[in-house]
Design a protein around this motif. Structure first.
Motif, mmCIF file in Angstrom:
data_model
loop_
_atom_site.group_PDB
_atom_site.id
_atom_site.type_symbol
_atom_site.label_atom_id
_atom_site.label_comp_id
_atom_site.label_asym_id
_atom_site.label_seq_id
_atom_site.Cartn_x
_atom_site.Cartn_y
_atom_site.Cartn_z
ATOM 1 N N ALA A 26 0.838 -1.207 0.000
ATOM 2 C CA ALA A 26 0.000 0.000 0.000
ATOM 3 C C ALA A 26 0.866 1.248 0.000
ATOM 4 O O ALA A 26 0.586 2.231 -0.702
ATOM 5 N N ALA A 27 1.946 1.160 0.793
ATOM 6 C CA ALA A 27 2.843 2.322 0.825
ATOM 7 C C ALA A 27 3.499 2.537 -0.533
ATOM 8 O O ALA A 27 3.649 3.659 -1.014
ATOM 9 N N SER A 28 3.857 1.414 -1.165
ATOM 10 C CA SER A 28 4.491 1.529 -2.489
ATOM 11 C C SER A 28 3.515 2.088 -3.500
ATOM 12 O O SER A 28 3.865 2.912 -4.370
ATOM 13 N N SER A 29 2.258 1.635 -3.427
ATOM 14 C CA SER A 29 1.239 2.151 -4.354
ATOM 15 C C SER A 29 1.039 3.648 -4.152
ATOM 16 O O SER A 29 0.929 4.428 -5.112
ATOM 17 N N THR A 30 1.015 4.042 -2.898
ATOM 18 C CA THR A 30 0.855 5.480 -2.610
ATOM 19 C C THR A 30 2.043 6.273 -3.128
ATOM 20 O O THR A 30 1.911 7.354 -3.720
ATOM 21 N N GLU A 31 3.196 5.654 -2.914
ATOM 22 C CA GLU A 31 4.410 6.333 -3.366
ATOM 23 C C GLU A 31 4.435 6.439 -4.884
ATOM 24 O O GLU A 31 4.839 7.463 -5.457
ATOM 25 N N ILE A 32 3.945 5.358 -5.546
ATOM 26 C CA ILE A 32 3.911 5.376 -7.014
ATOM 27 C C ILE A 32 2.973 6.467 -7.507
ATOM 28 O O ILE A 32 3.266 7.206 -8.456
ATOM 29 N N ARG A 33 1.816 6.558 -6.849
ATOM 30 C CA ARG A 33 0.860 7.605 -7.261
ATOM 31 C C ARG A 33 1.455 8.995 -7.057
ATOM 32 O O ARG A 33 1.277 9.897 -7.876
ATOM 33 N N GLU A 34 2.157 9.118 -5.932
ATOM 34 C CA GLU A 34 2.787 10.406 -5.681
ATOM 35 C C GLU A 34 3.839 10.712 -6.739
ATOM 36 O O GLU A 34 3.948 11.841 -7.234
ATOM 37 N N LEU A 35 4.583 9.612 -7.063
ATOM 38 C CA LEU A 35 5.599 9.812 -8.103
ATOM 39 C C LEU A 35 4.958 10.150 -9.438
ATOM 40 O O LEU A 35 5.445 11.010 -10.183
#
Length: 237
Positions: A26-35
């Motif tokens: 979930a953190a990675s997905s959030t980070e990807i969206r942020e990226l």
């Protein structure tokens, strides 16, 4: 620093159980969206920067074009100004030459005017002298006319005196011998004495007469004035 580096999970966390794996995903997905959001933001900013760069480039090109046109116009104005200044300089030189010629012409006209005034003064003096000579000529002609009139009068008087003298000479002819009388009488003394001795008539009209001739006082004065001699009363018959 990139945000992705801050949120990258450690190896210790990856080795946890399934709960940790889902949280990490979930953190990675959030980070990807942020990226992805950051990438879109960067792309938008890049696109905006590109548009701004293109706009700035177009504006710079437009400014350069306008500057070039202004420089061309300025150079043309400078050239026109220089040509106008050159023309003004030429006009100034021409005006100065014309002014010098005008001044020279004015001096020449003043000199000619002075000469004409002197000639007019000389002409006035000549006309005055000519009028005086003409007046003298008129006086001489009038004098000559008077002289001619006197001469004509003298000639008339002379002609009358000559005619009168001829008539007097005719009257001073003796009616008997037709000789010129030297005494104031109608006949010569000897002629009339001899005539009356033989003819008791008038020698002129042949009428009978006993009267003796007498001396005419008028004829005596006339003969005296014409001949300068006068007859004596005692010599008359």
């Amino acid at each position: 620093m990139c945000p992705h580096a801050k949120t990258k999970p450690s190896k210790a966390k990856l080795n946890n159980g399934p709960k940790d794996s889902s949280a990490s995903a979930a953190a990675s997905s959030t980070e990807i969206r942020e990226l992805q959001t950051l990438v879109k933001t960067y792309e938008t900013e890049a696109l905006r920067s590109s548009l701004l760069h293109k706009t700035a480039k177009r504006e710079a090109d437009e400014y350069r074009r306008r500057l070039s046109e202004v420089e061309v116009q300025l150079n043309m104005e400078i050239a026109r100004s220089q040509a106008h200044m050159q023309e003004c300089g030429n006009m100034k030189d021409l005006t100065m030459r014309q002014l010098a010629l005008t001044l020279e012409e004015g001096r020449r006209l003043i000199s000619e005017n002075t000469t004409l005034r002197q000639e007019m003064e000389s002409l006035k003096n000549y006309i005055s002298e000519a009028n005086q000579r003409f007046a003298n000529t008129l006086q001489m002609e009038e004098h000559f006319a008077n002289v001619e009139q006197l001469a004509a009068t003298y000639q008339d008087d002379h002609n009358r005196m000559e005619s009168f003298g001829k008539n007097v000479l005719l009257l001073m002819k003796c009616n008997i011998c037709f000789g010129t009388l030297v005494e104031p009488a109608l006949f010569c003394t000897m002629c009339i004495v001899t005539w009356f001795e033989t003819n008791p008539t008038c020698p002129v009209c042949r009428d009978a007469t006993t009267k003796r001739p007498v001396v005419s006082i008028l004829l005596n004065n006339l003969v005296t004035s014409l001949t300068g001699t006068g007859g004596d009363d005692d010599k008359s018959p």
